[in-house]
Design a protein around this motif. Structure first.
Motif, PDB file in Angstrom:
ATOM      1  N   PRO A   1       0.811  -1.231   0.000  1.00 34.97           N
ATOM      2  CA  PRO A   1       0.000   0.000   0.000  1.00 34.97           C
ATOM      3  C   PRO A   1       0.836   1.270   0.000  1.00 34.97           C
ATOM      4  O   PRO A   1       0.428   2.283  -0.582  1.00 34.97           O
ATOM      5  CB  PRO A   1      -0.820  -0.127   1.289  1.00 34.97           C
ATOM      6  CG  PRO A   1      -0.924  -1.597   1.530  1.00 34.97           C
ATOM      7  CD  PRO A   1       0.374  -2.173   1.058  1.00 34.97           C
ATOM      8  N   ARG A   2       2.016   1.240   0.633  1.00 28.36           N
ATOM      9  CA  ARG A   2       2.858   2.442   0.655  1.00 28.36           C
ATOM     10  C   ARG A   2       3.302   2.827  -0.753  1.00 28.36           C
ATOM     11  O   ARG A   2       3.418   4.012  -1.072  1.00 28.36           O
ATOM     12  CB  ARG A   2       4.071   2.215   1.554  1.00 28.36           C
ATOM     13  CG  ARG A   2       5.002   3.429   1.636  1.00 28.36           C
ATOM     14  CD  ARG A   2       6.109   3.241   2.641  1.00 28.36           C
ATOM     15  NE  ARG A   2       7.039   4.359   2.635  1.00 28.36           N
ATOM     16  CZ  ARG A   2       6.840   5.519   3.237  1.00 28.36           C
ATOM     17  NH1 ARG A   2       5.718   5.723   3.901  1.00 28.36           N
ATOM     18  NH2 ARG A   2       7.738   6.479   3.181  1.00 28.36           N
TER      19      ARG A   2
ATOM     20  N   ARG B   1       0.538   4.703  -2.338  1.00 29.72           N
ATOM     21  CA  ARG B   1       0.463   6.069  -1.789  1.00 29.72           C
ATOM     22  C   ARG B   1       1.536   6.956  -2.412  1.00 29.72           C
ATOM     23  O   ARG B   1       1.304   8.142  -2.683  1.00 29.72           O
ATOM     24  CB  ARG B   1       0.609   6.035  -0.263  1.00 29.72           C
ATOM     25  CG  ARG B   1      -0.565   5.396   0.465  1.00 29.72           C
ATOM     26  CD  ARG B   1      -0.564   5.773   1.937  1.00 29.72           C
ATOM     27  NE  ARG B   1       0.636   5.327   2.631  1.00 29.72           N
ATOM     28  CZ  ARG B   1       0.754   4.166   3.251  1.00 29.72           C
ATOM     29  NH1 ARG B   1      -0.282   3.319   3.261  1.00 29.72           N
ATOM     30  NH2 ARG B   1       1.867   3.825   3.869  1.00 29.72           N
TER      31      ARG B   1
ATOM     32  N   ASP C   1       0.352   7.906  -5.858  1.00 36.19           N
ATOM     33  CA  ASP C   1      -0.678   8.936  -5.768  1.00 36.19           C
ATOM     34  C   ASP C   1      -0.056  10.296  -5.448  1.00 36.19           C
ATOM     35  O   ASP C   1      -0.416  11.326  -6.036  1.00 36.19           O
ATOM     36  CB  ASP C   1      -1.687   8.546  -4.687  1.00 36.19           C
ATOM     37  CG  ASP C   1      -3.049   9.172  -4.924  1.00 36.19           C
ATOM     38  OD1 ASP C   1      -3.365   9.474  -6.087  1.00 36.19           O
ATOM     39  OD2 ASP C   1      -3.793   9.366  -3.947  1.00 36.19           O
ATOM     40  N   THR C   2       0.907  10.299  -4.523  1.00 34.55           N
ATOM     41  CA  THR C   2       1.571  11.552  -4.141  1.00 34.55           C
ATOM     42  C   THR C   2       2.392  12.107  -5.296  1.00 34.55           C
ATOM     43  O   THR C   2       2.370  13.314  -5.564  1.00 34.55           O
ATOM     44  CB  THR C   2       2.484  11.311  -2.917  1.00 34.55           C
ATOM     45  OG1 THR C   2       1.706  10.783  -1.841  1.00 34.55           O
ATOM     46  CG2 THR C   2       3.137  12.610  -2.475  1.00 34.55           C
TER      47      THR C   2
ATOM     48  N   GLU D   1       2.491  10.446   1.559  1.00 38.95           N
ATOM     49  CA  GLU D   1       3.136   9.133   1.473  1.00 38.95           C
ATOM     50  C   GLU D   1       2.875   8.296   2.716  1.00 38.95           C
ATOM     51  O   GLU D   1       2.826   7.068   2.645  1.00 38.95           O
ATOM     52  CB  GLU D   1       4.638   9.309   1.262  1.00 38.95           C
ATOM     53  CG  GLU D   1       5.005   9.885  -0.098  1.00 38.95           C
ATOM     54  CD  GLU D   1       6.491  10.001  -0.303  1.00 38.95           C
ATOM     55  OE1 GLU D   1       7.231   9.810   0.690  1.00 38.95           O
ATOM     56  OE2 GLU D   1       6.932  10.272  -1.436  1.00 38.95           O
TER      57      GLU D   1
ATOM     58  N   GLY E   1       0.116   8.445   4.394  1.00 40.15           N
ATOM     59  CA  GLY E   1      -1.309   8.143   4.452  1.00 40.15           C
ATOM     60  C   GLY E   1      -2.064   8.953   5.481  1.00 40.15           C
ATOM     61  O   GLY E   1      -3.223   8.635   5.788  1.00 40.15           O
ATOM     62  N   SER E   2      -1.433  10.009   6.039  1.00 40.28           N
ATOM     63  CA  SER E   2      -2.104  10.826   7.049  1.00 40.28           C
ATOM     64  C   SER E   2      -3.252  11.631   6.451  1.00 40.28           C
ATOM     65  O   SER E   2      -4.309  11.773   7.075  1.00 40.28           O
ATOM     66  CB  SER E   2      -1.093  11.771   7.720  1.00 40.28           C
ATOM     67  OG  SER E   2      -0.024  11.047   8.289  1.00 40.28           O
TER      68      SER E   2
ATOM     69  N   PRO F   1      -5.085  12.733   2.336  1.00 39.13           N
ATOM     70  CA  PRO F   1      -5.027  12.488   0.888  1.00 39.13           C
ATOM     71  C   PRO F   1      -4.053  13.465   0.231  1.00 39.13           C
ATOM     72  O   PRO F   1      -4.049  14.660   0.544  1.00 39.13           O
ATOM     73  CB  PRO F   1      -6.469  12.749   0.430  1.00 39.13           C
ATOM     74  CG  PRO F   1      -7.305  12.552   1.648  1.00 39.13           C
ATOM     75  CD  PRO F   1      -6.457  13.019   2.802  1.00 39.13           C
TER      76      PRO F   1
END
Length: 388
Positions: free
Chosen positions: A272-273, A276, A279-280, A337, A339-340, A342
């Protein structure tokens, strides 16, 4: 007005070229100093090093183009304000809004240039950098040991030799410790060893003779005697520890980032990281180019507010304002990154804040008035000066 716009645009371009050159030069020199031990230990020529840095340029350009745009606009309008050119233009009936086409065209050009780097140039540069780095590892690199010194250039592998002849590749009283397997430590000791380098295969082979292998796993220790034992090493790992097979989000073209965001099954084995980070990186490639036009427009009212300020102080001020922007941006990247929050919120937040300040500041600058907060700060400063 055409002459005025042309002169402003030319001055912006000159300052932009100077700023980009200085910032890029400082970054490359700093990077070269950081990697000096690597290049000194390898048989890589000066022009090969320049070639590698050239392919890293798109990565740096994506980061420094926004600040170069901001500095160019800020210093141009600060100089015009200090030389009373803005007052003369205002007296001739030329408002701030009528001067905007030149900086707006300049910032738009910088934004489009940064979008080109973000969408295509960055991935091309990183791909060429890795390709050439691996090529130099295959054709130029060498593995040099110093006698009596523990060598840790390869990840998780430590080498030691009491006597070394790098020309012949001969080692006396050689020792190697391999910790690449988690929970297991392998130590090879031999009175003599031979280094055999095969650049065409990007491979180094160390052949130990008449030694022992100590293998420790947990509380278990195994000892094995041998007549000849060889260890193979990948030359690619000798140069900066690069893993050429690893798929990194920052090295991907924008189209692949978008495809992975739409269909995560394209990389089914990733954690999952990793998603993320994809996405970032996707929003990072979008927000940084827009930062050029936003920071450029933001710099105009700031130059108006601090008119009369010397250029050296203006440079420090603009660098400080960009540092605030970049700090907010970096926090958004880290939180995205982790996940804190979006990434879309964390990475667009700095642009949103600076757009608001730019619009409000532009209104005050056109009316030649100063916001209440700035007036209070200036009053506080001059009040203290009078008391002193």
């Amino acid at each position: 007005m055409k002459i005025l716009h042309r002169q402003i645009f030319m001055e912006l371009c000159k300052l932009f070229g100077l700023t980009i050159s200085c910032l890029l030069g400082l970054i490359l020199v700093g990077r070269m100093l950081q990697l000096r031990s690597l290049f000194l230990s390898q048989d890589i020529g000066f022009f090969n090093i320049l070639q590698l840095f050239f392919f890293l340029t798109p990565f740096f350009m994506l980061l420094i183009t926004p600040i170069a745009t901001m500095l160019s606009v800020f210093l141009t309008f600060l100089r015009m304000s200090t030389d009373n050119e803005l007052i003369a233009l205002k007296a001739s009936g030329v408002s701030l809004y009528r001067m905007l086409p030149a900086p707006l065209l300049f910032c738009t050009a910088c934004t489009l240039f940064t979008f080109f780097i973000s969408f295509w140039g960055l991935a091309w540069g990183m791909d060429m950098f890795k390709t050439n780095l691996y090529y130099f590892a295959k054709t130029h690199s060498k593995f040099a040991l110093q006698p009596g010194v523990f060598n840790k250039e390869f990840p998780n592998v430590t080498f030691y030799a009491h006597q070394v002849d790098n020309e012949k590749g001969e080692l006396k009283f050689a020792f190697v410790r391999d910790e690449s397997i988690k929970g297991t430590s392998v130590v090879v000791v031999a009175p003599e060893a031979q280094i055999v380098s095969t650049p065409q295969l990007a491979e180094i082979k160390i052949i130990f003779k008449n030694g022992k292998i100590f293998r420790e796993s947990g509380e278990e220790l195994n000892v094995l005697k041998f007549g000849s034992y060889s260890i193979k090493l990948d030359l690619g790992k000798l140069l900066m520890g690069f893993n050429f097979s690893e798929d990194k989000a920052k090295d991907m073209p924008f189209s692949r980032l978008a495809a992975i965001r739409d269909d995560p099954n394209l990389v089914p084995n990733q954690r999952p990281r990793f998603h993320r980070k994809v996405d970032t990186e996707y929003f990072k490639r979008l927000t940084l180019p827009f930062g050029c036009i936003i920071l450029g427009m933001f710099a105009i009212p700031i130059a108006y507010v601090f008119r009369g300020l010397k250029q050296q102080y203006g440079l420090l001020l603009s660098m400080g304002l960009f540092l605030v922007y970049y700090t907010m941006f970096s926090i958004g990247v880290s939180m995205g990154e982790a996940g804190s929050i979006p990434p879309i919120y964390g990475l667009w937040a700095p642009n949103a804040v600076y757009v608001f300040v730019a619009l409000v500041g532009m209104r005050y600058a056109n009316k030649e008035s100063t916001p209440t907060v700035v007036q209070w700060l200036l009053h506080l400063r001059y009040g203290r000066g009078a008391k002193a």
